[in-house]
Scaffold this motif. Structure first.
Motif, PDB file in Angstrom:
ATOM      1  N   ALA A 161      82.435  25.444  57.540  1.00 60.74           N
ATOM      2  CA  ALA A 161      81.085  25.458  58.110  1.00 60.74           C
ATOM      3  C   ALA A 161      80.059  24.889  57.145  1.00 60.74           C
ATOM      4  CB  ALA A 161      80.700  26.884  58.508  1.00 60.74           C
ATOM      5  N   TYR A 162      80.296  25.104  55.833  1.00 58.42           N
ATOM      6  CA  TYR A 162      79.326  24.647  54.829  1.00 58.42           C
ATOM      7  C   TYR A 162      79.858  23.520  53.944  1.00 58.42           C
ATOM      8  CZ  TYR A 162      76.303  28.536  56.035  1.00 58.42           C
ATOM      9  OH  TYR A 162      75.469  29.397  56.709  1.00 58.42           O
ATOM     10  N   HIS A 163      81.027  22.978  54.306  1.00 58.82           N
ATOM     11  CA  HIS A 163      81.608  21.848  53.573  1.00 58.82           C
ATOM     12  C   HIS A 163      81.748  22.176  52.076  1.00 58.82           C
ATOM     13  CE1 HIS A 163      80.934  19.604  57.262  1.00 58.82           C
ATOM     14  NE2 HIS A 163      79.654  19.953  57.215  1.00 58.82           N
ATOM     15  N   LEU A 164      82.325  23.333  51.809  1.00 58.56           N
ATOM     16  CA  LEU A 164      82.529  23.778  50.444  1.00 58.56           C
ATOM     17  C   LEU A 164      83.951  23.463  49.999  1.00 58.56           C
ATOM     18  CD1 LEU A 164      80.838  27.295  50.732  1.00 58.56           C
ATOM     19  CD2 LEU A 164      79.820  25.189  49.839  1.00 58.56           C
ATOM     20  N   PRO A 165      84.190  23.350  48.700  1.00 61.35           N
ATOM     21  CA  PRO A 165      85.549  23.078  48.227  1.00 61.35           C
ATOM     22  C   PRO A 165      86.457  24.292  48.411  1.00 61.35           C
ATOM     23  CG  PRO A 165      84.071  23.452  46.374  1.00 61.35           C
ATOM     24  CD  PRO A 165      83.211  23.385  47.601  1.00 61.35           C
ATOM     25  N   GLU A 166      87.723  24.018  48.604  1.00 57.82           N
ATOM     26  CA  GLU A 166      88.705  25.095  48.760  1.00 57.82           C
ATOM     27  C   GLU A 166      88.747  25.943  47.499  1.00 57.82           C
ATOM     28  OE1 GLU A 166      93.498  25.679  49.670  1.00 57.82           O
ATOM     29  OE2 GLU A 166      92.583  23.676  49.594  1.00 57.82           O
ATOM     30  N   GLY A 167      88.763  27.257  47.669  1.00 57.60           N
ATOM     31  CA  GLY A 167      88.819  28.166  46.540  1.00 57.60           C
ATOM     32  C   GLY A 167      87.457  28.668  46.090  1.00 57.60           C
ATOM     33  N   MET A 168      86.375  28.087  46.608  1.00 59.43           N
ATOM     34  CA  MET A 168      85.050  28.547  46.197  1.00 59.43           C
ATOM     35  C   MET A 168      84.709  29.895  46.828  1.00 59.43           C
ATOM     36  SD  MET A 168      81.378  26.593  46.558  1.00 59.43           S
ATOM     37  CE  MET A 168      79.834  27.472  46.258  1.00 59.43           C
ATOM     38  N   VAL A 169      85.284  30.181  48.000  1.00 62.89           N
ATOM     39  CA  VAL A 169      84.992  31.419  48.726  1.00 62.89           C
ATOM     40  C   VAL A 169      86.188  32.355  48.657  1.00 62.89           C
ATOM     41  CG1 VAL A 169      84.474  32.428  50.975  1.00 62.89           C
ATOM     42  CG2 VAL A 169      83.370  30.293  50.272  1.00 62.89           C
ATOM     43  N   VAL A 170      85.932  33.587  48.259  1.00 61.16           N
ATOM     44  CA  VAL A 170      86.958  34.638  48.271  1.00 61.16           C
ATOM     45  C   VAL A 170      86.478  35.731  49.215  1.00 61.16           C
ATOM     46  CG1 VAL A 170      88.154  36.405  46.927  1.00 61.16           C
ATOM     47  CG2 VAL A 170      87.718  34.161  45.921  1.00 61.16           C
ATOM     48  N   LEU A 171      87.271  36.059  50.216  1.00 64.41           N
ATOM     49  CA  LEU A 171      86.899  37.066  51.199  1.00 64.41           C
ATOM     50  C   LEU A 171      87.397  38.435  50.749  1.00 64.41           C
ATOM     51  CD1 LEU A 171      85.244  36.348  53.606  1.00 64.41           C
ATOM     52  CD2 LEU A 171      87.295  36.284  54.996  1.00 64.41           C
ATOM     53  N   LEU A 172      86.497  39.409  50.704  1.00 64.29           N
ATOM     54  CA  LEU A 172      86.848  40.743  50.232  1.00 64.29           C
ATOM     55  C   LEU A 172      87.361  41.607  51.378  1.00 64.29           C
ATOM     56  CD1 LEU A 172      83.768  41.482  47.929  1.00 64.29           C
ATOM     57  CD2 LEU A 172      85.906  40.304  47.368  1.00 64.29           C
ATOM     58  N   ASP A 173      88.404  42.380  51.104  1.00 59.93           N
ATOM     59  CA  ASP A 173      88.892  43.310  52.110  1.00 59.93           C
ATOM     60  C   ASP A 173      88.157  44.648  51.962  1.00 59.93           C
ATOM     61  OD1 ASP A 173      90.050  44.674  49.972  1.00 59.93           O
ATOM     62  OD2 ASP A 173      92.040  43.807  50.313  1.00 59.93           O
ATOM     63  N   GLN A 174      88.568  45.619  52.757  1.00 53.55           N
ATOM     64  CA  GLN A 174      87.845  46.888  52.799  1.00 53.55           C
ATOM     65  C   GLN A 174      87.870  47.600  51.453  1.00 53.55           C
ATOM     66  OE1 GLN A 174      88.485  48.937  56.414  1.00 53.55           O
ATOM     67  NE2 GLN A 174      87.633  50.873  55.749  1.00 53.55           N
ATOM     68  N   GLU A 175      89.009  47.621  50.791  1.00 57.19           N
ATOM     69  CA  GLU A 175      89.127  48.298  49.497  1.00 57.19           C
ATOM     70  C   GLU A 175      88.284  47.599  48.432  1.00 57.19           C
ATOM     71  OE1 GLU A 175      92.615  49.565  46.275  1.00 57.19           O
ATOM     72  OE2 GLU A 175      93.128  48.613  48.179  1.00 57.19           O
ATOM     73  N   GLN A 176      88.286  46.285  48.452  1.00 54.69           N
ATOM     74  CA  GLN A 176      87.510  45.533  47.475  1.00 54.69           C
ATOM     75  C   GLN A 176      86.010  45.706  47.680  1.00 54.69           C
ATOM     76  OE1 GLN A 176      89.262  41.817  48.430  1.00 54.69           O
ATOM     77  NE2 GLN A 176      91.000  42.060  47.039  1.00 54.69           N
ATOM     78  N   CYS A 177      85.575  45.739  48.940  1.00 54.33           N
ATOM     79  CA  CYS A 177      84.155  45.954  49.230  1.00 54.33           C
ATOM     80  C   CYS A 177      83.715  47.338  48.748  1.00 54.33           C
ATOM     81  CB  CYS A 177      83.891  45.807  50.720  1.00 54.33           C
ATOM     82  SG  CYS A 177      83.953  44.115  51.312  1.00 54.33           S
ATOM     83  N   ALA A 178      84.578  48.324  48.943  1.00 52.39           N
ATOM     84  CA  ALA A 178      84.250  49.674  48.482  1.00 52.39           C
ATOM     85  C   ALA A 178      84.142  49.713  46.967  1.00 52.39           C
ATOM     86  CB  ALA A 178      85.311  50.663  48.975  1.00 52.39           C
ATOM     87  N   ALA A 179      85.042  49.005  46.272  1.00 51.15           N
ATOM     88  CA  ALA A 179      84.999  48.966  44.806  1.00 51.15           C
ATOM     89  C   ALA A 179      83.731  48.282  44.309  1.00 51.15           C
ATOM     90  CB  ALA A 179      86.239  48.233  44.280  1.00 51.15           C
ATOM     91  N   LEU A 180      83.350  47.199  44.943  1.00 47.35           N
ATOM     92  CA  LEU A 180      82.145  46.487  44.544  1.00 47.35           C
ATOM     93  C   LEU A 180      80.898  47.314  44.830  1.00 47.35           C
ATOM     94  CD1 LEU A 180      81.019  43.879  43.390  1.00 47.35           C
ATOM     95  CD2 LEU A 180      80.953  42.942  45.700  1.00 47.35           C
ATOM     96  N   GLY A 181      80.896  48.004  45.971  1.00 51.88           N
ATOM     97  CA  GLY A 181      79.750  48.844  46.303  1.00 51.88           C
ATOM     98  C   GLY A 181      79.566  49.965  45.301  1.00 51.88           C
ATOM     99  N   ALA A 182      80.661  50.578  44.888  1.00 47.02           N
ATOM    100  CA  ALA A 182      80.575  51.668  43.909  1.00 47.02           C
ATOM    101  C   ALA A 182      80.100  51.153  42.554  1.00 47.02           C
ATOM    102  CB  ALA A 182      81.942  52.345  43.766  1.00 47.02           C
ATOM    103  N   ALA A 183      80.519  49.941  42.208  1.00 45.94           N
ATOM    104  CA  ALA A 183      80.157  49.385  40.902  1.00 45.94           C
ATOM    105  C   ALA A 183      78.680  49.052  40.808  1.00 45.94           C
ATOM    106  CB  ALA A 183      80.987  48.132  40.637  1.00 45.94           C
ATOM    107  N   THR A 184      78.035  48.828  41.931  1.00 49.10           N
ATOM    108  CA  THR A 184      76.630  48.403  41.917  1.00 49.10           C
ATOM    109  C   THR A 184      75.704  49.421  42.567  1.00 49.10           C
ATOM    110  OG1 THR A 184      76.961  47.216  44.014  1.00 49.10           O
ATOM    111  CG2 THR A 184      77.287  45.971  41.984  1.00 49.10           C
ATOM    112  N   ALA A 185      76.214  50.617  42.827  1.00 48.97           N
ATOM    113  CA  ALA A 185      75.417  51.603  43.552  1.00 48.97           C
ATOM    114  C   ALA A 185      74.419  52.341  42.676  1.00 48.97           C
ATOM    115  CB  ALA A 185      76.340  52.618  44.232  1.00 48.97           C
ATOM    116  N   GLU A 186      74.613  52.318  41.352  1.00 51.01           N
ATOM    117  CA  GLU A 186      73.746  53.074  40.458  1.00 51.01           C
ATOM    118  C   GLU A 186      72.311  52.576  40.532  1.00 51.01           C
ATOM    119  OE1 GLU A 186      73.167  53.805  35.660  1.00 51.01           O
ATOM    120  OE2 GLU A 186      75.099  53.147  36.457  1.00 51.01           O
ATOM    121  N   ASP A 187      71.368  53.489  40.657  1.00 48.15           N
ATOM    122  CA  ASP A 187      69.952  53.156  40.715  1.00 48.15           C
ATOM    123  C   ASP A 187      69.409  53.001  39.297  1.00 48.15           C
ATOM    124  OD1 ASP A 187      67.314  52.779  41.296  1.00 48.15           O
ATOM    125  OD2 ASP A 187      66.963  54.784  42.126  1.00 48.15           O
TER     126      ASP A 187
END
Length: 268
Positions: A161-187
């Motif tokens: 859709a955006y004419h980007l090179p292969e490998g530039m985009v990594v799609l996160l699954d449910q477990e990975q999204c939860a890990a990223l959310g926890a890592a950045t949740a601190e106020d």
């Protein structure tokens, strides 16, 4: 992608199905759980939200689909993999490949009470503002970590859709999204637009210091459109093969260094 990005190419109704119910069931469930697809179905029903069914017991299975109860029926909406997991009979893969143009378009299935009801053929159109931003990230050799509510979207669809090179985009699954959310949740208690995360400290400010800018040119930088974490992409995302997992509303910058920068969400 925004709610206006999703386009409906075709609807295939299977034996025993009705197109009006297929649209109403899908619109009712997706209005509760998927921003981009809910916008598409709201257009189809001309924003007549009063005709939608009440939705109960909604479950979101990131990268696969959604389940809920609607009009006393169990509704499943999702990918082929999700339907197979739920043991819903499906057409053969050649039929799907024909209507998806060999994967160029996205396929979203609807099952009602265990029987396949409809198949929606979709595609996404990239926005100009987002395209300009992504072009700048590409020039900086920044890999994007993307989370998405639409299970039909893959890294291939986003890069196409955006004419980007292969490998530039990594799609996160449910477990990975939860890990990223926890890592950045601190106020941090700061109103700054940028947060630096390291194993032993966190700081916030309006911009990264000169040493950050210098490091950016010594390796793959980590400036995200939405957020970043203090884990390395290898820890969070596994191998690059994860990029093809179906699961783009939230975008993050990934990098090889333990320090990440986070910026507040931007509207594409």
């Amino acid at each position: 992608f925004t709610p206006d990005s999703a386009m409906l190419e075709d609807i295939r109704i299977f034996k025993g199905g009705r197109i009006d119910r297929a649209i109403l069931y899908s619109a009712s469930v997706l209005s509760k759980c998927c921003n981009t697809l809910s916008g598409l179905f709201r257009q189809i029903i001309e924003d007549r939200t009063d005709i939608l069914y009440p939705v109960k017991d909604l479950e979101v299975h990131r990268g696969l689909g959604f389940s809920a109860w609607c009009d006393n029926n169990r509704i499943l909406i999702g990918t082929r993999a999700y339907m197979e997991k739920e043991e819903v009979p499906l057409p053969d893969e050649e039929y799907e490949a024909k209507h998806s143009k060999n994967g160029e378009l996205q396929i979203l299935y609807l099952a009602v009470s265990g029987s396949l009801h409809a198949m929606f053929v979709l595609h996404y159109v990239g926005g100009r503002n987002a395209a300009r931003s992504l072009e700048q990230l590409q020039k900086e050799n920044i890999q994007l970590l993307v989370s998405c509510q639409d299970p039909t979207l893959t890294a291939r669809h986003i890069t196409d859709a955006y004419h980007l090179p292969e490998g530039m985009v990594v799609l996160l699954d449910q477990e990975q999204c939860a890990a990223l959310g926890a890592a950045t949740a601190e106020d941090t208690g700061s109103e700054g637009c940028c947060i630096l995360c390291t194993p032993d400290r966190r700081s916030a400010g309006r911009r990264a210091g000169p040493e950050r800018r210098e490091q950016r040119h010594n390796g793959t930088a980590g400036v995200g459109v939405v957020l970043g974490g203090h884990r390395r992409p290898a820890d969070l995302c596994g191998q690059r093969g994860d990029a093809e997992r179906g699961c783009g509303a939230d975008v993050s910058g990934g990098m090889e260094r333990p320090e990440h920068r986070r910026v507040r969400p931007e509207t594409a």
